[in-house]
Write an enzyme that holds these catalytic residues in place. Structure first.
Site, PDB file in Angstrom:
ATOM      1  N   GLY A 104    -117.068   1.751 -46.323  1.00 15.25           N
ATOM      2  CA  GLY A 104    -116.532   3.102 -46.472  1.00 15.25           C
ATOM      3  C   GLY A 104    -117.579   4.032 -47.017  1.00 15.25           C
ATOM      4  N   ASN A 105    -117.153   5.198 -47.448  1.00 20.58           N
ATOM      5  CA  ASN A 105    -118.108   6.119 -48.052  1.00 20.58           C
ATOM      6  C   ASN A 105    -117.418   6.938 -49.133  1.00 20.58           C
ATOM      7  OD1 ASN A 105    -117.123   8.727 -46.806  1.00 20.58           O
ATOM      8  ND2 ASN A 105    -117.515   7.510 -44.975  1.00 20.58           N
ATOM      9  N   ARG A 106    -118.179   7.812 -49.790  1.00 21.76           N
ATOM     10  CA  ARG A 106    -117.690   8.455 -51.007  1.00 21.76           C
ATOM     11  C   ARG A 106    -116.919   9.755 -50.752  1.00 21.76           C
ATOM     12  NH1 ARG A 106    -122.744   9.193 -54.633  1.00 21.76           N
ATOM     13  NH2 ARG A 106    -121.221  10.196 -55.998  1.00 21.76           N
TER      14      ARG A 106
END
Ligand code: CTP
Length: 405
Positions: free
Chosen positions: A204-206
């Site tokens: 995933g990412n932030r």
């Protein structure tokens, strides 16, 4: 601080208007609550008076010497009707004035926000829908009801949106943003996609989704019909938007491609995962006895933005991309962004400098709006809604240019 008239109609959702009153007063606004007779069947006068700190009036024949049926509307900076029943929507559309709420609606020259709440059948009825169209054509902001559990055991469209969501739209109206997206359908993608390796782990990412949600909220305030495609967004989504929840980049791609077909503008604020595992394990991947870590083979996801640009016919929809950039030995943030704009082929690129962890999860943002005509507009550090409105201002201009050509 502003002077707000809060009309409350008769429905179980009147209790949510009590919470809305509180949000307004805590922010320092003056609130004149005007419950209809039937609203008082649900929440009593004492509650409204205690929460607003003012006497509460229902009929036009109370305190006649103060001419309340004219004074309230004339002195308001904003009139909110929440919940608005089918009956009050009908009266407002017809220009009737048989109680203090409807009188106020006729005398007000400020922005008006109505938040309907009723059973699904009443909301979907052709008469109600026609009244909503009439009110919107006259510049009233009518937020669509939320979908969910209704008063009885049934569920459907008709719930009053959460007070926080109505409050956000009210603030935008008070801020005086133009209604330059009325009649437009816009699509906003928000959040970060996840690519699952197994039932519990993902890449995933932030991205928090805050900027995308601010964009959706701002577009509602400017009068657009909004589809928000939300990828794992943790914050609550705004009232009055069509919400499509997705998890992976592929789901985002399918939803965005579909929504773009009828859109005047698409803003790709989401951060899609660029790679996904070649295979997803149905069972949780176990640690191995020999201590060897598994090798995860990745494959690149399609670039949705580039696909959307390639799929459109003519100039519609206007497409806006985002770029999170850092400067390096090969060029500055803007150098990289210019190259990306050319690569992606969209009209506008919102460029964030993400060196040193700026932007992610914060309430404020700064950016440069890079345009395919070569211009670069700086939007200084401010709440994400400020950047959202700056983006829509540019989109609205592009749309009006398209129209005239
Ligand atoms: N985007 C997209 N589909 C992807 C990846 C990104 O539509 N698979 C969109 C994002 O929503 C954003 C824009 O493309 O609007 C920029 O994303 P970014 O990840 O910065 O672009 P990349 O082409 O992946 O560039 P980089 O090589 O810098 O990662």
């Amino acid at each position: 601080m502003s002077e707000i008239v809060l009309g409350v109609c008769g429905g179980v959702a009147a209790y949510k208007a009590a919470l809305l009153t509180r949000l307004f007063t805590e922010a320092g606004h003056g609130v004149a609550v005007v419950p209809t007779e039937s609203a008082l069947e649900f929440v009593g006068r004492a509650t409204w008076e205690a929460l607003s700190g003012r006497p509460v009036q229902t009929g036009v024949f109370e305190n006649v010497h103060e001419v309340p049926h004219v004074r309230l509307g004339q002195h308001a900076d904003l009139v909110v009707v929440a919940p608005a029943t089918a009956n009050t929507l009908a009266k407002a559309a017809a220009g009737m004035a048989d109680d203090l709420v409807t009188n106020t609606l006729l005398t007000a020259r400020c922005p008006v926000l109505m938040a309907p709440a009723m059973h699904t059948e009443m909301w979907e009825h052709a008469a109600t829908q026609a009244n909503v169209v009439t009110l919107r054509e006259r510049g009233v902001t009518v937020v669509d009801p939320a979908v969910g559990r209704l008063t009885g055991s049934d569920t459907g469209a008709g719930r009053l949106p959460d007070p926080e969501q109505i409050y956000a739209v009210a603030l935008a109206l008070l801020a005086g943003h133009p209604r330059d997206l009325v009649g437009r359908h816009v699509v906003v993608t928000a959040g970060g996609t996840r690519e699952y390796l197994d039932p519990v782990r993902f890449l995933g990412n932030r991205s928090s989704g805050l900027q995308g949600v601010a964009l959706a909220e701002a577009a509602v305030a400017r009068g657009a019909s909004v589809t928000l495609i939300a990828a794992n967004v943790a914050v609550s989504t705004p009232a009055g938007v069509e919400l499509v929840e997705v998890v992976s980049t592929e789901e985002l791609r399918v939803a965005a491609t579909e929504a773009a077909r009828s859109a005047d503008a698409v803003v790709m604020a989401a951060a899609p995962a660029d790679f996904r595992p070649v295979a997803r394990s149905d069972a949780k991947i176990k640690k191995r006895a020999d201590g060897q870590a598994p090798t995860i083979e990745l494959v690149e996801n399609p670039d949705i933005l580039v696909e959307l640009v390639g799929q459109r016919t003519g100039e519609s929809p206007v497409i806006v991309g985002f770029a999170a950039e850092t400067g390096d030995g090969n060029g500055s943030v803007l150098d990289h962004a210019r190259a990306k704009l050319a690569r992606k082929g969209c009209e506008l690129l919102v460029v964030n400098d993400v060196s040193a962890g700026k932007v992610f999860g914060r309430e404020d943002n700064e950016a440069v709006l890079l345009s395919s005509d070569g211009s670069a507009q700086e939007v200084p550090l401010a709440h994400k809604s400020v950047l959202a409105h700056a983006i829509w201002e540019r989109v609205a201009t592009l749309l009006s240019e398209d129209r005239n050509s």
